[in-house]
Design a protein around this motif. Structure first.
Motif, PDB file in Angstrom:
ATOM      1  N   PRO A 166       0.665  -1.346   0.473  1.00 20.35           N
ATOM      2  CA  PRO A 166       0.155  -0.216  -0.539  1.00 20.35           C
ATOM      3  C   PRO A 166       0.332   1.560   0.089  1.00 20.35           C
ATOM      4  O   PRO A 166       2.247   0.970   1.209  1.00 20.35           O
ATOM      5  CB  PRO A 166      -0.887  -0.092   1.076  1.00 20.35           C
ATOM      6  N   MET A 167       0.508   2.483  -0.541  1.00 21.15           N
ATOM      7  CA  MET A 167       1.274   3.530  -0.797  1.00 21.15           C
ATOM      8  C   MET A 167       0.666   4.700   0.243  1.00 21.15           C
ATOM      9  O   MET A 167      -0.934   4.613   0.296  1.00 21.15           O
ATOM     10  CB  MET A 167       1.139   4.463  -2.302  1.00 21.15           C
ATOM     11  N   LEU A 168       0.967   4.901   1.368  1.00 17.53           N
ATOM     12  CA  LEU A 168       0.575   5.814   2.553  1.00 17.53           C
ATOM     13  C   LEU A 168       0.261   6.923   1.903  1.00 17.53           C
ATOM     14  O   LEU A 168       0.654   7.386   0.920  1.00 17.53           O
ATOM     15  CB  LEU A 168       1.644   6.066   3.884  1.00 17.53           C
ATOM     16  N   ALA A 169      -0.091   8.295   2.933  1.00 17.90           N
ATOM     17  CA  ALA A 169      -0.836   9.237   2.315  1.00 17.90           C
ATOM     18  C   ALA A 169       0.436  10.336   1.865  1.00 17.90           C
ATOM     19  O   ALA A 169       0.454  11.401   0.679  1.00 17.90           O
ATOM     20  CB  ALA A 169      -1.303   9.938   3.396  1.00 17.90           C
ATOM     21  N   ASP A 170       1.540   9.944   2.671  1.00 23.71           N
ATOM     22  CA  ASP A 170       2.286  10.771   2.062  1.00 23.71           C
ATOM     23  C   ASP A 170       3.744  10.258   0.910  1.00 23.71           C
ATOM     24  O   ASP A 170       4.422  11.282   0.486  1.00 23.71           O
ATOM     25  CB  ASP A 170       3.669  10.609   3.667  1.00 23.71           C
ATOM     26  N   GLY A 171       2.958   8.994   0.270  1.00 23.18           N
ATOM     27  CA  GLY A 171       4.239   8.855  -0.411  1.00 23.18           C
ATOM     28  C   GLY A 171       4.374   7.182  -0.244  1.00 23.18           C
ATOM     29  O   GLY A 171       5.750   6.576  -1.308  1.00 23.18           O
ATOM     30  N   ARG A 172       5.082   6.500   0.856  1.00 24.65           N
ATOM     31  CA  ARG A 172       5.706   5.899   1.407  1.00 24.65           C
ATOM     32  C   ARG A 172       5.084   4.543   1.586  1.00 24.65           C
ATOM     33  O   ARG A 172       3.484   4.980   1.183  1.00 24.65           O
ATOM     34  CB  ARG A 172       6.329   6.200   2.389  1.00 24.65           C
ATOM     35  N   LEU A 173       5.345   3.559   1.282  1.00 24.77           N
ATOM     36  CA  LEU A 173       5.554   2.336   1.366  1.00 24.77           C
ATOM     37  C   LEU A 173       4.906   1.576   2.376  1.00 24.77           C
ATOM     38  O   LEU A 173       6.295   2.208   3.488  1.00 24.77           O
ATOM     39  CB  LEU A 173       6.270   0.908   0.346  1.00 24.77           C
ATOM     40  N   GLY A 174       4.086   0.902   2.504  1.00 29.46           N
ATOM     41  CA  GLY A 174       3.470   0.498   4.116  1.00 29.46           C
ATOM     42  C   GLY A 174       3.964  -1.074   4.108  1.00 29.46           C
ATOM     43  O   GLY A 174       4.081  -1.286   3.300  1.00 29.46           O
ATOM     44  N   GLU A 175       3.553  -1.757   4.913  1.00 27.71           N
ATOM     45  CA  GLU A 175       3.632  -2.644   5.440  1.00 27.71           C
ATOM     46  C   GLU A 175       2.999  -3.636   3.455  1.00 27.71           C
ATOM     47  O   GLU A 175       1.748  -3.712   3.520  1.00 27.71           O
ATOM     48  CB  GLU A 175       3.008  -3.700   6.954  1.00 27.71           C
ATOM     49  N   HIS A 176       3.525  -4.865   2.896  1.00 24.65           N
ATOM     50  CA  HIS A 176       2.841  -5.560   1.927  1.00 24.65           C
ATOM     51  C   HIS A 176       1.339  -6.238   2.755  1.00 24.65           C
ATOM     52  O   HIS A 176       1.232  -6.485   3.750  1.00 24.65           O
ATOM     53  CB  HIS A 176       4.130  -6.391   1.616  1.00 24.65           C
ATOM     54  N   THR A 177       0.044  -5.895   1.961  1.00 22.15           N
ATOM     55  CA  THR A 177      -0.804  -6.521   1.890  1.00 22.15           C
ATOM     56  C   THR A 177      -0.962  -8.041   1.134  1.00 22.15           C
ATOM     57  O   THR A 177      -2.161  -9.011   0.886  1.00 22.15           O
ATOM     58  CB  THR A 177      -2.110  -5.621   1.348  1.00 22.15           C
ATOM     59  N   ALA A 178      -0.205  -8.200   0.082  1.00 17.72           N
ATOM     60  CA  ALA A 178      -0.261  -9.608  -0.397  1.00 17.72           C
ATOM     61  C   ALA A 178       1.609 -10.295  -1.226  1.00 17.72           C
ATOM     62  O   ALA A 178       2.116  -9.362  -1.247  1.00 17.72           O
ATOM     63  CB  ALA A 178      -1.165  -9.996  -1.558  1.00 17.72           C
ATOM     64  N   LEU A 179       1.761 -11.378  -0.489  1.00 19.33           N
ATOM     65  CA  LEU A 179       2.939 -12.247  -1.662  1.00 19.33           C
ATOM     66  C   LEU A 179       2.412 -13.362  -2.326  1.00 19.33           C
ATOM     67  O   LEU A 179       2.141 -14.356  -0.676  1.00 19.33           O
ATOM     68  CB  LEU A 179       3.069 -11.963  -0.395  1.00 19.33           C
ATOM     69  N   VAL A 180       2.916 -13.308  -3.296  1.00 21.77           N
ATOM     70  CA  VAL A 180       2.803 -14.652  -3.751  1.00 21.77           C
ATOM     71  C   VAL A 180       3.803 -15.447  -4.572  1.00 21.77           C
ATOM     72  O   VAL A 180       4.495 -14.483  -4.838  1.00 21.77           O
ATOM     73  CB  VAL A 180       0.734 -14.497  -4.860  1.00 21.77           C
ATOM     74  N   LYS A 181       4.071 -16.642  -4.264  1.00 22.62           N
ATOM     75  CA  LYS A 181       4.628 -17.352  -5.425  1.00 22.62           C
ATOM     76  C   LYS A 181       4.440 -17.997  -6.173  1.00 22.62           C
ATOM     77  O   LYS A 181       3.642 -19.190  -5.966  1.00 22.62           O
ATOM     78  CB  LYS A 181       5.775 -18.472  -4.043  1.00 22.62           C
ATOM     79  N   ASP A 182       4.741 -17.862  -7.573  1.00 22.32           N
ATOM     80  CA  ASP A 182       4.226 -18.867  -8.812  1.00 22.32           C
ATOM     81  C   ASP A 182       4.275 -19.993  -8.581  1.00 22.32           C
ATOM     82  O   ASP A 182       5.405 -20.620  -8.139  1.00 22.32           O
ATOM     83  CB  ASP A 182       4.974 -17.845 -10.005  1.00 22.32           C
ATOM     84  N   GLN A 183       3.389 -20.928  -8.953  1.00 24.79           N
ATOM     85  CA  GLN A 183       4.241 -22.424  -8.935  1.00 24.79           C
ATOM     86  C   GLN A 183       3.179 -23.252 -10.495  1.00 24.79           C
ATOM     87  O   GLN A 183       2.419 -22.696 -10.945  1.00 24.79           O
ATOM     88  CB  GLN A 183       2.896 -23.222  -7.955  1.00 24.79           C
ATOM     89  N   GLY A 184       4.505 -24.077 -10.381  1.00 26.00           N
ATOM     90  CA  GLY A 184       3.960 -24.750 -11.708  1.00 26.00           C
ATOM     91  C   GLY A 184       4.585 -25.069 -12.563  1.00 26.00           C
ATOM     92  O   GLY A 184       6.229 -25.538 -12.212  1.00 26.00           O
ATOM     93  N   ALA A 185       4.694 -26.414 -13.212  1.00 26.86           N
ATOM     94  CA  ALA A 185       5.636 -27.009 -14.287  1.00 26.86           C
ATOM     95  C   ALA A 185       6.661 -25.942 -15.261  1.00 26.86           C
ATOM     96  O   ALA A 185       6.011 -24.890 -15.647  1.00 26.86           O
ATOM     97  CB  ALA A 185       5.224 -28.097 -15.714  1.00 26.86           C
ATOM     98  N   THR A 186       7.779 -26.223 -15.216  1.00 27.89           N
ATOM     99  CA  THR A 186       8.646 -24.984 -15.751  1.00 27.89           C
ATOM    100  C   THR A 186       9.058 -25.742 -17.211  1.00 27.89           C
ATOM    101  O   THR A 186       8.446 -26.803 -17.775  1.00 27.89           O
ATOM    102  CB  THR A 186      10.501 -25.285 -15.398  1.00 27.89           C
TER     103      THR A 186
END
Length: 360
Positions: A166-186
């Motif tokens: 998330p981007m805070l009101a002053d432009g700084r970046l906040g704590e992540h709201t999502a983190l996903v690792k791609d999965q599947g056959a290469t």
């Protein structure tokens, strides 16, 4: 009167280092007009339109310092250097917030990779660091915003992860709201497809879905995006498959939401999908067309890199790096399909990225 937008071509000297993307990257990103950044009113027809252009560079084993500023005159097409915008390590991607007040850089530094938030000085073209946080993966290579301008998406290439901040009101970046690792056959390319490699992430026009181009999996992964929570949830179907060994790198989504164009780095092809009418619980991709981005009878080395739509939605551009070193141009018909229109030399080596000046 309509004025054709400028196409900014960017080049780098090719180097066979890790991920084949290192050293001397010179890439352009266009900020909003300087007069708008300064809070003025829109220019009258015929008035000068000046923009800030931020050039991002690799710094490891080079003399580059980070991000550089140029001033662009939209009437003449001329660029004038303004010096260093910010000293920051290996800013492989820079994204300017739609408000023009902030810019964000992906610091591609292996396990020490970070994302930096900057305040934009419209007059001097300087970037002031607001905060810097871990990218939650290795070697971030692409950044984008959701349609509300409240969230920043990050694609981490080497770790195959994507994150939302998330981007805070002053432009700084906040704590992540999502983190996903791609999965599947290469894919079958043992050198480049030994693991998932998230190379691009962006949202659909309705802000309901996020697409991820994974070079290692030969897939476009689809997630439902909740703009209230900043969350990513796998959609069903979760992926759209590309040709084996294609290596999808970047995606261009038509503003009408009906057509999706995938540029495949390893096979130098463009894949065209049609998209179902975007609804809250339905979005999927249907293969419509695939064509080569290379000239006929081409036999040299090439890695396709960037893809972008003309502001009118009638043309598509893609870059070829290697022996081709060019921008290929396609016309888009009413069904979203492509037809070859022409080619333009990049006037440099290995055009990794380009941008289209869109204030027309």
């Amino acid at each position: 009167m309509f004025r054709a937008p400028f196409l900014f071509r960017a080049a780098l000297h090719y180097s066979p280092m890790k991920m084949m993307r290192r050293i001397f990257a010179i890439l352009l990103l266009i900020a909003p007009p300087a007069y708008l950044l300064a809070g003025g009113s829109a220019a009258k027809p015929g008035a000068a339109s000046n923009y800030l252009v931020f050039v991002r560079t690799y710094t490891a084993k080079t003399e580059s310092k980070g991000i550089y500023t140029y001033e662009f005159d939209a009437n003449s097409g001329k660029l004038a250097p303004k010096g260093i915008a910010a000293e920051t390590p290996d800013p492989s991607w820079v994204a300017v917030h739609p408000s023009g007040k902030y810019a964000y850089a992906a610091n591609e530094s292996g396990k020490a990779s970070k994302v930096s938030a900057f305040a934009v000085d419209a007059k001097g073209g300087k970037l002031t660091l607001l905060n810097q946080i871990p990218s939650l993966g290795e070697d971030p290579c692409h950044l984008s915003f959701d349609k509300t301008g409240k969230y920043l998406f990050v694609a981490n290439y080497s770790s195959g992860t994507v994150a939302v901040f998330p981007m805070l009101a002053d432009g700084r970046l906040g704590e992540h709201t999502a983190l996903v690792k791609d999965q599947g056959a290469t894919g079958p390319n043992k050198e480049r497809q030994e693991a998932p490699h998230a190379h691009w992430i962006g949202v659909t026009p309705g802000n309901l879905f996020a697409f991820v181009a994974d070079l290692g999996l030969d897939e476009v992964l689809m997630y439902r995006f909740d703009a209230n929570k900043g969350s990513l949830v796998p959609h069903e179907p979760a992926v759209a498959m590309l040709e084996a060994g294609a290596g999808p790198r970047h995606i261009a989504i038509h503003s009408n939401g009906r057509f999706v164009y995938v540029l495949n780095e390893l096979k130098s092809t463009v894949t065209v999908f049609s998209s179902a009418a975007e609804k809250k619980n339905q979005s999927y991709l249907v293969l419509q067309q695939q064509l080569s981005a290379l000239p006929k009878n081409f036999s040299g080395r090439n890695d396709a890199a960037e893809i972008a739509l003309h502001p009118s939605g009638k043309f598509l551009y893609a870059s070829n790096r290697g022996d081709a070193n060019e921008i290929v141009i396609y016309a888009i018909d009413s069904n979203g399909k492509l037809s070859y229109t022409g080619r333009q030399l990049a006037l440099g080596k290995t055009p990794r990225n380009f941008a289209i000046e869109t204030a027309v």
